[in-house]
Design a protein around this motif. Structure first.
Motif, PDB file in Angstrom:
ATOM      1  N   LEU A  30      58.419 -13.916  69.799  1.00  0.00           N
ATOM      2  CA  LEU A  30      59.161 -12.577  69.748  1.00  0.00           C
ATOM      3  C   LEU A  30      60.267 -12.411  68.266  1.00  0.00           C
ATOM      4  O   LEU A  30      60.749 -14.144  67.580  1.00  0.00           O
ATOM      5  N   LEU A  31      59.325 -12.316  67.703  1.00  0.00           N
ATOM      6  CA  LEU A  31      59.848 -11.398  66.147  1.00  0.00           C
ATOM      7  C   LEU A  31      61.228 -11.264  65.631  1.00  0.00           C
ATOM      8  O   LEU A  31      61.660  -9.907  66.682  1.00  0.00           O
ATOM      9  N   TYR A  32      62.315 -11.533  65.263  1.00  0.00           N
ATOM     10  CA  TYR A  32      63.876 -10.588  65.129  1.00  0.00           C
ATOM     11  C   TYR A  32      64.514 -11.215  63.555  1.00  0.00           C
ATOM     12  O   TYR A  32      63.319 -11.869  62.956  1.00  0.00           O
ATOM     13  N   GLU A  33      65.086 -10.431  62.726  1.00  0.00           N
ATOM     14  CA  GLU A  33      65.884 -10.535  61.297  1.00  0.00           C
ATOM     15  C   GLU A  33      67.000 -11.280  61.538  1.00  0.00           C
ATOM     16  O   GLU A  33      67.826 -10.504  62.843  1.00  0.00           O
ATOM     17  N   GLU A  34      67.540 -11.368  60.924  1.00  0.00           N
ATOM     18  CA  GLU A  34      68.983 -12.631  60.475  1.00  0.00           C
ATOM     19  C   GLU A  34      69.395 -12.903  58.858  1.00  0.00           C
ATOM     20  O   GLU A  34      68.557 -13.745  58.829  1.00  0.00           O
TER      21      GLU A  34
ATOM     22  N   VAL B 117      63.481 -13.323  59.301  1.00  0.00           N
ATOM     23  CA  VAL B 117      62.164 -13.287  59.853  1.00  0.00           C
ATOM     24  C   VAL B 117      62.609 -14.283  60.931  1.00  0.00           C
ATOM     25  O   VAL B 117      62.293 -15.203  60.492  1.00  0.00           O
ATOM     26  N   ARG B 118      62.684 -14.206  61.834  1.00  0.00           N
ATOM     27  CA  ARG B 118      62.366 -15.280  63.012  1.00  0.00           C
ATOM     28  C   ARG B 118      62.358 -15.247  63.999  1.00  0.00           C
ATOM     29  O   ARG B 118      61.733 -14.310  64.226  1.00  0.00           O
ATOM     30  N   PHE B 119      62.142 -16.656  64.799  1.00  0.00           N
ATOM     31  CA  PHE B 119      61.292 -16.242  66.463  1.00  0.00           C
ATOM     32  C   PHE B 119      61.756 -17.854  67.626  1.00  0.00           C
ATOM     33  O   PHE B 119      61.913 -18.724  66.712  1.00  0.00           O
ATOM     34  N   PRO B 120      61.888 -17.510  68.146  1.00  0.00           N
ATOM     35  CA  PRO B 120      62.580 -18.171  68.868  1.00  0.00           C
ATOM     36  C   PRO B 120      61.187 -19.557  69.710  1.00  0.00           C
ATOM     37  O   PRO B 120      60.309 -19.322  70.203  1.00  0.00           O
ATOM     38  N   LEU B 121      61.651 -20.649  69.779  1.00  0.00           N
ATOM     39  CA  LEU B 121      60.735 -22.015  70.451  1.00  0.00           C
ATOM     40  C   LEU B 121      61.858 -22.926  70.988  1.00  0.00           C
ATOM     41  O   LEU B 121      63.541 -22.769  71.396  1.00  0.00           O
ATOM     42  N   ILE B 122      61.321 -23.184  72.625  1.00  0.00           N
ATOM     43  CA  ILE B 122      62.233 -23.393  73.446  1.00  0.00           C
ATOM     44  C   ILE B 122      61.657 -24.949  73.612  1.00  0.00           C
ATOM     45  O   ILE B 122      61.220 -25.972  72.924  1.00  0.00           O
ATOM     46  N   GLN B 123      63.146 -26.305  73.805  1.00  0.00           N
ATOM     47  CA  GLN B 123      62.032 -27.416  74.178  1.00  0.00           C
ATOM     48  C   GLN B 123      62.663 -27.493  75.756  1.00  0.00           C
ATOM     49  O   GLN B 123      63.669 -27.331  76.321  1.00  0.00           O
ATOM     50  N   ARG B 124      61.054 -28.335  76.365  1.00  0.00           N
ATOM     51  CA  ARG B 124      61.685 -28.224  77.556  1.00  0.00           C
ATOM     52  C   ARG B 124      62.585 -29.593  78.056  1.00  0.00           C
ATOM     53  O   ARG B 124      61.982 -30.140  77.087  1.00  0.00           O
ATOM     54  N   PRO B 125      62.996 -29.385  79.149  1.00  0.00           N
ATOM     55  CA  PRO B 125      63.520 -30.484  79.733  1.00  0.00           C
ATOM     56  C   PRO B 125      62.683 -32.085  79.822  1.00  0.00           C
ATOM     57  O   PRO B 125      61.642 -31.633  80.023  1.00  0.00           O
ATOM     58  N   SER B 126      63.079 -32.766  80.202  1.00  0.00           N
ATOM     59  CA  SER B 126      62.399 -33.964  80.740  1.00  0.00           C
ATOM     60  C   SER B 126      61.603 -34.034  81.939  1.00  0.00           C
ATOM     61  O   SER B 126      62.790 -33.109  82.641  1.00  0.00           O
TER      62      SER B 126
END
Length: 213
Positions: A53-57, A61-70
């Motif tokens: 997902l690209l967006y501007e801040e 231009v940035r995109f989100p990454l998630i960290q999965r829980p243990s």
């Protein structure tokens, strides 16, 4: 990178032949002892979709990454693109990526404009055939992590993917007991490796074709 120019370029570029496996292989983990890394499954792969997902801040231009829980699973604690398993309600894997991303990071699917997709990718570790979908949103999203599936959300600039200083390698131990030599992207201080890094590697090849930095 200019957001409108970049997303316009990507929309046209993904309609052309893609780098595919050549790009994926550059970020593929290898056995530390030199043996071939082979995973076999007795059932056909399940289908899934993930979202870039690209967006501007502030001009970036940035995109989100998630960290999965243990958890007791193959991808415990790993960095990933938001997304997940195809469900019967999904018309296609584009809808899967949007629905799962809405559930995981709180970005409403109707606000995301689809640009296209990268090559389908087989995640051998979990036996999934995944479509990496590229989308854009014309404002900075308010991310809301789903606590059962997301420990944290980081939003690196997309330019960090093509920064050679952020492409690294280290030895890692995985839950199966294997010792692996893993290429990875160092993004926001996180280690992005495995299937996610391999999918992003194809995006890197495309970004390196972009004429303006």
């Amino acid at each position: 990178m200019n957001f409108d120019e970049l997303t316009s370029f990507l929309e046209k570029r993904v309609q052309q032949p893609m780098p595919g496996d050549v790009a994926h292989q550059r970020m593929k983990p290898k056995m530390a002892n030199g043996a071939p890394l082979k995973l076999k499954h007795s059932t056909p792969p399940r289908k899934g979709g993930v979202l870039i997902l690209l967006y501007e801040e502030e001009g970036s231009v940035r995109f989100p990454l998630i960290q999965r829980p243990s958890y007791e699973g193959i991808h415990s604690g790993q960095m990933a693109l938001p997304g997940g398993r195809h469900e019967k309600e999904d018309m296609d894997l584009f809808q899967t990526a949007l629905r799962e991303s809405e559930e995981e990071i709180g970005v409403h699917r109707e606000k995301v404009e689809i640009i296209g997709s990268l090559s389908e990718f087989f995640v051998a570790a979990s036996n999934y055939q995944v479509l990496p979908v590229i989308g854009k949103i014309n404002h900075k999203p308010s991310f809301i992590p789903e606590p059962r599936e997301v420990d944290d959300i980081v939003t690196p600039p997309i330019t960090h993917l093509i920064d050679p200083a952020r492409l690294k390698e280290k030895e890692m131990s995985v839950r199966s007991g294997y010792r692996l030599i893993c290429p990875y992207f160092d993004l926001e201080g996180r280690t992005v490796w495995g299937a996610t890094a391999m999918m992003l590697s194809e995006l890197v090849d495309i970004l390196n074709e972009y004429p303006v930095r």
